[in-house]
Write a protein that holds these residues in place. Structure first.
Motif, PDB file in Angstrom:
ATOM      1  N   TYR A  63     -26.280  -0.701  -8.020  1.00 44.42           N
ATOM      2  CA  TYR A  63     -27.061   0.543  -7.971  1.00 44.42           C
ATOM      3  C   TYR A  63     -27.361   1.019  -9.390  1.00 44.42           C
ATOM      4  O   TYR A  63     -28.483   1.435  -9.705  1.00 44.42           O
ATOM      5  N   GLN A  64     -26.349   0.981 -10.240  1.00 40.98           N
ATOM      6  CA  GLN A  64     -26.534   1.417 -11.619  1.00 40.98           C
ATOM      7  C   GLN A  64     -27.508   0.502 -12.357  1.00 40.98           C
ATOM      8  O   GLN A  64     -28.349   0.967 -13.131  1.00 40.98           O
ATOM      9  N   PHE A  65     -27.404  -0.788 -12.117  1.00 41.79           N
ATOM     10  CA  PHE A  65     -28.284  -1.762 -12.777  1.00 41.79           C
ATOM     11  C   PHE A  65     -29.747  -1.483 -12.445  1.00 41.79           C
ATOM     12  O   PHE A  65     -30.624  -1.597 -13.309  1.00 41.79           O
ATOM     13  N   LEU A  66     -30.001  -1.087 -11.192  1.00 42.52           N
ATOM     14  CA  LEU A  66     -31.373  -0.820 -10.753  1.00 42.52           C
ATOM     15  C   LEU A  66     -31.773   0.639 -10.934  1.00 42.52           C
ATOM     16  O   LEU A  66     -32.876   1.034 -10.532  1.00 42.52           O
ATOM     17  N   SER A  67     -30.872   1.436 -11.537  1.00 45.89           N
ATOM     18  CA  SER A  67     -31.128   2.869 -11.777  1.00 45.89           C
ATOM     19  C   SER A  67     -31.438   3.606 -10.481  1.00 45.89           C
ATOM     20  O   SER A  67     -32.346   4.449 -10.406  1.00 45.89           O
ATOM     21  N   LEU A  68     -30.670   3.292  -9.436  1.00 47.29           N
ATOM     22  CA  LEU A  68     -30.853   3.937  -8.145  1.00 47.29           C
ATOM     23  C   LEU A  68     -29.951   5.169  -8.046  1.00 47.29           C
ATOM     24  O   LEU A  68     -28.887   5.216  -8.671  1.00 47.29           O
ATOM     25  N   PRO A  69     -30.357   6.171  -7.259  1.00 45.12           N
ATOM     26  CA  PRO A  69     -29.510   7.362  -7.068  1.00 45.12           C
ATOM     27  C   PRO A  69     -28.159   6.967  -6.476  1.00 45.12           C
ATOM     28  O   PRO A  69     -28.099   6.241  -5.488  1.00 45.12           O
ATOM     29  N   GLN A  70     -27.107   7.418  -7.074  1.00 42.29           N
ATOM     30  CA  GLN A  70     -25.766   7.053  -6.620  1.00 42.29           C
ATOM     31  C   GLN A  70     -25.201   8.143  -5.719  1.00 42.29           C
ATOM     32  O   GLN A  70     -24.228   8.811  -6.032  1.00 42.29           O
ATOM     33  N   THR A  71     -25.874   8.289  -4.597  1.00 42.34           N
ATOM     34  CA  THR A  71     -25.444   9.273  -3.602  1.00 42.34           C
ATOM     35  C   THR A  71     -25.467   8.613  -2.230  1.00 42.34           C
ATOM     36  O   THR A  71     -26.183   7.634  -2.006  1.00 42.34           O
ATOM     37  N   GLY A  72     -24.696   9.165  -1.303  1.00 40.58           N
ATOM     38  CA  GLY A  72     -24.679   8.638   0.050  1.00 40.58           C
ATOM     39  C   GLY A  72     -23.929   7.322   0.138  1.00 40.58           C
ATOM     40  O   GLY A  72     -23.088   6.992  -0.705  1.00 40.58           O
ATOM     41  N   ASN A  73     -24.252   6.563   1.181  1.00 45.73           N
ATOM     42  CA  ASN A  73     -23.581   5.285   1.403  1.00 45.73           C
ATOM     43  C   ASN A  73     -24.204   4.185   0.541  1.00 45.73           C
ATOM     44  O   ASN A  73     -25.414   4.127   0.364  1.00 45.73           O
ATOM     45  N   TYR A  74     -23.349   3.317   0.039  1.00 42.79           N
ATOM     46  CA  TYR A  74     -23.813   2.172  -0.737  1.00 42.79           C
ATOM     47  C   TYR A  74     -23.857   0.956   0.193  1.00 42.79           C
ATOM     48  O   TYR A  74     -22.838   0.599   0.795  1.00 42.79           O
ATOM     49  N   THR A  75     -25.029   0.336   0.315  1.00 41.27           N
ATOM     50  CA  THR A  75     -25.154  -0.815   1.218  1.00 41.27           C
ATOM     51  C   THR A  75     -25.913  -1.956   0.547  1.00 41.27           C
ATOM     52  O   THR A  75     -26.806  -1.733  -0.280  1.00 41.27           O
TER      53      THR A  75
END
Length: 264
Positions: A28-40
Motif C-alpha cells: 500500500y505504501q509503495f503504491l501511495s494508497l490510503p492506509q485506512t480500512g481493510n488491507y486486501t
C-alpha cells in the motif's frame, strides 16, 4: 509496438521487481494508497490493473488486440527460433487481461508501454497467471500456423514473416501449386477422384442429404481445421485423367503427403 522493443522494455524495467515488498501494508505504501480500512490483496491487484490501463493515453490502438498479436509473435519466436517466451508472455497477458474488458486504447508509444510493463511486472509478482502452461490451449491457431510453417520448412518451402502474419512468397506459392499439380498427374485423375470420393462419403449426412465439408471445432481450445478446395482438386483430376501409373494404383504414402500439402 514491435516485439523486439517490447522485449527491451521488459528487460529494462525488470529491476522494479526488487523494490516490490512482500508485506501487504508495505505494498500500500509503495503504491501511495490510503492506509485506512481493510488491507486486501484483491485491492492491490485491482489497483495495479487500473494503473496498467491508465498508462495508456487514449488514442486509436486497441491495446488488448495489440497484446494478442505480440503474444503470437512470441509463440512464433519460440517455435521457429527457440527464443525465450517468458517473462514477456506473462507480462503481455497481464496487460491484455487489464485492458480487454474496458477496451482500453492508446497511442502505442514506448513511454506508455514502459509504464504499463512496470505495473505488469508488479502484478506478476502479486499473482502469477501461469500463462505458459495453458498457452497452446489459449492460442491454438497461433500454434497451428507455426507447426504448419515447420512442416512446410521441412519439405523445402521458405516462409515470409511480417509480425504475426505468415505467408508463402509468390515464388514459393507457385512452386507449391506446381508440386500439387505434378502429384495429381503422377497419381492420375481417376485415383485422385476415388480418394476424394472416399473422404466425402465419410462426411455425408443421409438425413440432411448434404456433405459436411466444414469441420466445426469440437472445442474452443482447438484450432479450426483448414478447408480443402475440393472443386479445384476435381478440376485437376479431370485435367490429368489420363495420368498415373499403369497399374492405376498410386503410392499410398505419397498420396497422404499430397493431402498434407493442403493441411498446412
Amino acid at each position: 509496438m514491435d516485439i523486439s522493443i517490447f522485449r527491451q522494455l521488459a528487460d529494462q524495467t525488470a529491476q522494479i521487481i526488487t523494490s516490490w515488498p512482500n508485506d501487504l501494508i508495505a505494498q500500500y505504501q509503495f503504491l501511495s494508497l490510503p492506509q485506512t480500512g481493510n488491507y486486501t490483496k484483491d485491492f492491490i491487484g485491482d489497483e495495479l490493473y487500473n494503473r496498467i490501463r491508465e498508462a495508456f493515453i487514449p488514442g486509436e490502438i486497441k491495446i488488448a488486440e495489440q497484446c494478442r498479436a505480440l503474444i503470437g509473435e512470441l509463440i512464433y519466436d519460440q517455435i521457429l527460433d527457440s527464443r525465450p517466451i517468458e517473462p514477456y508472455c506473462e507480462l503481455l497477458e497481464k496487460i491484455r487481461d487489464a485492458t480487454q474488458f474496458q477496451q482500453t486504447v492508446g497511442n502505442n508509444t514506448c513511454e506508455e508501454w514502459r509504464n504499463a510493463i512496470e505495473y505488469a511486472h508488479l502484478s506478476v509478482q502479486q499473482i502469477s497467471l501461469n500463462t505458459t502452461k495453458s498457452l497452446q490451449r489459449t492460442y491454438p491457431n497461433y500454434f497451428a500456423v507455426e507447426f504448419a510453417t515447420l512442416r512446410l520448412r521441412s519439405i523445402g518451402y521458405s516462409i515470409d514473416r511480417d509480425g504475426s502474419k505468415m505467408t508463402l512468397s509468390d515464388q514459393m506459392e507457385l512452386h507449391l501449386v506446381a508440386k500439387i499439380e505434378s502429384l495429381v498427374h503422377e497419381f492420375g485423375g481417376l485415383s485422385v477422384t476415388r480418394q476424394i470420393s472416399d473422404f466425402l462419403r465419410a462426411v455425408y449426412d443421409e438425413q440432411q442429404e448434404r456433405y459436411h465439408l466444414v469441420i466445426l471445432k469440437p472445442k474452443v481450445s482447438e484450432p479450426q481445421q483448414p478447408l480443402i478446395p475440393w472443386g479445384y482438386l476435381f478440376q485437376l483430376a479431370v485435367k490429368h485423367y489420363q495420368g498415373g501409373k499403369s497399374s492405376g494404383i498410386a503410392d499410398h504414402r505419397r498420396f497422404k503427403f499430397f493431402f498434407s500439402l493442403y493441411f498446412q
